[in-house]
Motif scaffolding. Structure first.
Motif, PDB file in Angstrom:
ATOM      1  N   ASP A 122      -9.884   4.207   5.494  1.00 12.05           N
ATOM      2  CA  ASP A 122     -10.288   2.805   5.619  1.00 12.05           C
ATOM      3  C   ASP A 122      -9.143   1.831   5.359  1.00 12.05           C
ATOM      4  OD1 ASP A 122     -12.900   3.714   6.059  1.00 12.05           O
ATOM      5  OD2 ASP A 122     -13.281   3.793   3.900  1.00 12.05           O
ATOM      6  N   MET A 123      -7.925   2.320   5.233  1.00 14.41           N
ATOM      7  CA  MET A 123      -6.787   1.469   4.889  1.00 14.41           C
ATOM      8  C   MET A 123      -5.988   1.111   6.135  1.00 14.41           C
ATOM      9  SD  MET A 123      -5.576   3.656   1.578  1.00 14.41           S
ATOM     10  CE  MET A 123      -4.261   2.586   1.075  1.00 14.41           C
ATOM     11  N   ASP A 124      -5.363  -0.082   6.099  1.00 11.39           N
ATOM     12  CA  ASP A 124      -4.452  -0.438   7.177  1.00 11.39           C
ATOM     13  C   ASP A 124      -3.033  -0.002   6.796  1.00 11.39           C
ATOM     14  OD1 ASP A 124      -3.502  -2.308   5.385  1.00 11.39           O
ATOM     15  OD2 ASP A 124      -4.192  -4.056   6.503  1.00 11.39           O
ATOM     16  N   GLY A 125      -2.067  -0.272   7.659  1.00 11.44           N
ATOM     17  CA  GLY A 125      -0.702   0.192   7.447  1.00 11.44           C
ATOM     18  C   GLY A 125      -0.063  -0.304   6.162  1.00 11.44           C
ATOM     19  N   ASN A 126      -0.259  -1.590   5.833  1.00  9.13           N
ATOM     20  CA  ASN A 126       0.343  -2.142   4.612  1.00  9.13           C
ATOM     21  C   ASN A 126      -0.265  -1.525   3.358  1.00  9.13           C
ATOM     22  OD1 ASN A 126       2.139  -3.829   5.901  1.00  9.13           O
ATOM     23  ND2 ASN A 126       0.692  -5.524   6.001  1.00  9.13           N
ATOM     24  N   GLU A 127      -1.574  -1.297   3.370  1.00  5.37           N
ATOM     25  CA  GLU A 127      -2.223  -0.685   2.213  1.00  5.37           C
ATOM     26  C   GLU A 127      -1.759   0.756   2.023  1.00  5.37           C
ATOM     27  OE1 GLU A 127      -6.214  -1.365   3.520  1.00  5.37           O
ATOM     28  OE2 GLU A 127      -6.486  -3.054   2.142  1.00  5.37           O
ATOM     29  N   VAL A 128      -1.570   1.476   3.133  1.00  5.69           N
ATOM     30  CA  VAL A 128      -1.068   2.848   3.060  1.00  5.69           C
ATOM     31  C   VAL A 128       0.328   2.846   2.440  1.00  5.69           C
ATOM     32  CG1 VAL A 128      -0.246   4.799   4.453  1.00  5.69           C
ATOM     33  CG2 VAL A 128      -2.458   3.766   4.947  1.00  5.69           C
ATOM     34  N   LYS A 129       1.175   1.926   2.878  1.00  5.19           N
ATOM     35  CA  LYS A 129       2.538   1.849   2.352  1.00  5.19           C
ATOM     36  C   LYS A 129       2.533   1.548   0.856  1.00  5.19           C
ATOM     37  CE  LYS A 129       6.958  -0.434   3.100  1.00  5.19           C
ATOM     38  NZ  LYS A 129       7.682  -1.441   3.888  1.00  5.19           N
ATOM     39  N   LYS A 130       1.720   0.587   0.424  1.00  6.15           N
ATOM     40  CA  LYS A 130       1.639   0.250  -0.998  1.00  6.15           C
ATOM     41  C   LYS A 130       1.162   1.437  -1.823  1.00  6.15           C
ATOM     42  CE  LYS A 130       0.882  -4.708  -0.596  1.00  6.15           C
ATOM     43  NZ  LYS A 130      -0.053  -5.809  -0.819  1.00  6.15           N
ATOM     44  N   SER A 131       0.165   2.145  -1.302  1.00 11.29           N
ATOM     45  CA  SER A 131      -0.353   3.300  -2.026  1.00 11.29           C
ATOM     46  C   SER A 131       0.693   4.410  -2.121  1.00 11.29           C
ATOM     47  CB  SER A 131      -1.616   3.813  -1.332  1.00 11.29           C
ATOM     48  OG  SER A 131      -2.163   4.885  -2.035  1.00 11.29           O
ATOM     49  N   LEU A 132       1.428   4.652  -1.042  1.00  9.25           N
ATOM     50  CA  LEU A 132       2.486   5.674  -1.067  1.00  9.25           C
ATOM     51  C   LEU A 132       3.611   5.266  -2.007  1.00  9.25           C
ATOM     52  CD1 LEU A 132       2.681   6.767   2.664  1.00  9.25           C
ATOM     53  CD2 LEU A 132       2.006   8.170   0.716  1.00  9.25           C
ATOM     54  N   ILE A 133       3.963   3.994  -2.042  1.00  7.06           N
ATOM     55  CA  ILE A 133       4.990   3.527  -2.976  1.00  7.06           C
ATOM     56  C   ILE A 133       4.534   3.788  -4.406  1.00  7.06           C
ATOM     57  CG2 ILE A 133       6.073   1.444  -3.923  1.00  7.06           C
ATOM     58  CD1 ILE A 133       6.218   0.424  -1.009  1.00  7.06           C
ATOM     59  N   HIS A 134       3.259   3.535  -4.681  1.00  6.92           N
ATOM     60  CA  HIS A 134       2.717   3.775  -6.021  1.00  6.92           C
ATOM     61  C   HIS A 134       2.865   5.245  -6.419  1.00  6.92           C
ATOM     62  CE1 HIS A 134      -0.751   4.718  -8.734  1.00  6.92           C
ATOM     63  NE2 HIS A 134      -0.179   3.733  -9.403  1.00  6.92           N
ATOM     64  N   VAL A 135       2.488   6.146  -5.527  1.00  3.57           N
ATOM     65  CA  VAL A 135       2.585   7.584  -5.831  1.00  3.57           C
ATOM     66  C   VAL A 135       4.040   8.017  -5.949  1.00  3.57           C
ATOM     67  CG1 VAL A 135       2.031   9.898  -5.004  1.00  3.57           C
ATOM     68  CG2 VAL A 135       0.392   8.088  -4.716  1.00  3.57           C
ATOM     69  N   LEU A 136       4.896   7.526  -5.071  1.00  2.95           N
ATOM     70  CA  LEU A 136       6.306   7.917  -5.112  1.00  2.95           C
ATOM     71  C   LEU A 136       7.000   7.382  -6.366  1.00  2.95           C
ATOM     72  CD1 LEU A 136       7.239   7.500  -1.345  1.00  2.95           C
ATOM     73  CD2 LEU A 136       6.913   9.641  -2.606  1.00  2.95           C
ATOM     74  N   LYS A 137       6.582   6.221  -6.849  1.00  2.03           N
ATOM     75  CA  LYS A 137       7.120   5.732  -8.118  1.00  2.03           C
ATOM     76  C   LYS A 137       6.686   6.623  -9.269  1.00  2.03           C
ATOM     77  CE  LYS A 137       7.823   0.836  -7.201  1.00  2.03           C
ATOM     78  NZ  LYS A 137       7.395  -0.541  -7.509  1.00  2.03           N
ATOM     79  N   ARG A 138       5.434   7.077  -9.246  1.00  2.43           N
ATOM     80  CA  ARG A 138       4.965   7.999 -10.288  1.00  2.43           C
ATOM     81  C   ARG A 138       5.757   9.299 -10.248  1.00  2.43           C
ATOM     82  NH1 ARG A 138      -1.318   8.708 -10.682  1.00  2.43           N
ATOM     83  NH2 ARG A 138      -0.640   9.599 -12.656  1.00  2.43           N
ATOM     84  N   ALA A 139       6.147   9.718  -9.052  1.00  2.15           N
ATOM     85  CA  ALA A 139       6.913  10.953  -8.889  1.00  2.15           C
ATOM     86  C   ALA A 139       8.397  10.756  -9.159  1.00  2.15           C
ATOM     87  CB  ALA A 139       6.717  11.491  -7.473  1.00  2.15           C
ATOM     88  N   LYS A 140       8.805   9.494  -9.378  1.00  4.35           N
ATOM     89  CA  LYS A 140      10.217   9.159  -9.547  1.00  4.35           C
ATOM     90  C   LYS A 140      11.045   9.612  -8.339  1.00  4.35           C
ATOM     91  CE  LYS A 140      10.242   9.038 -14.591  1.00  4.35           C
ATOM     92  NZ  LYS A 140       8.821   8.983 -14.789  1.00  4.35           N
ATOM     93  N   ALA A 141      10.468   9.418  -7.152  1.00  5.59           N
ATOM     94  CA  ALA A 141      11.125   9.820  -5.911  1.00  5.59           C
ATOM     95  C   ALA A 141      11.802   8.657  -5.216  1.00  5.59           C
ATOM     96  CB  ALA A 141      10.104  10.448  -4.964  1.00  5.59           C
TER      97      ALA A 141
END
Length: 121
Positions: free
Chosen positions: A91-110
């Protein structure tokens, strides 16, 4: 995104699952594993049929690939990533997907330190 940046073989998926670490939020699970190849990073995508029909699954995969393309300068080189989409990602658009991936990648320190200072939120 070039094909050299993708993980396609089952053996490569399994090595990331077995040797990598996982990080998650409500929309995505990301497995991260250090590789020894001369590519900056590689990604593998898994979007289950539970997410929706083929059109929905392909749209989610396109959004994920586009997000990684836009973030390629900030992502630490030398890692393999497997991204597993969860139900809310449909149910997410492109910007929401990007924000969510940034959140996970920050948690992973990637992400590089430059990504932490920029206005990704």
């Amino acid at each position: 995104m070039k094909k050299t940046f993708r993980i396609k073989k089952d053996s490569e998926f399994q090595s990331v699952f077995k040797g990598g670490k996982s990080f998650a939020n409500r929309q995505f699970v990301v497995y991260m594993y250090k590789n020894e190849l001369n590519v900056p990073f590689r990604i593998g995508l898994s979007v289950s049929k539970k997410i929706g029909n083929a059109v929905t699954r392909n749209r989610v995969k396109r959004c994920i690939r586009q997000s990684f393309t836009e973030l390629k300068e900030e992502i630490l080189p030398g890692y393999d990533f497997i991204i597993i989409a969860r139900k809310p990602a449909a149910d997410m658009d492109g910007n929401e997907v990007k924000k969510s991936l940034i959140h996970v990648l920050k948690r992973a320190k990637a992400l590089s330190r430059r990504a932490y200072r920029s206005d990704y939120k």
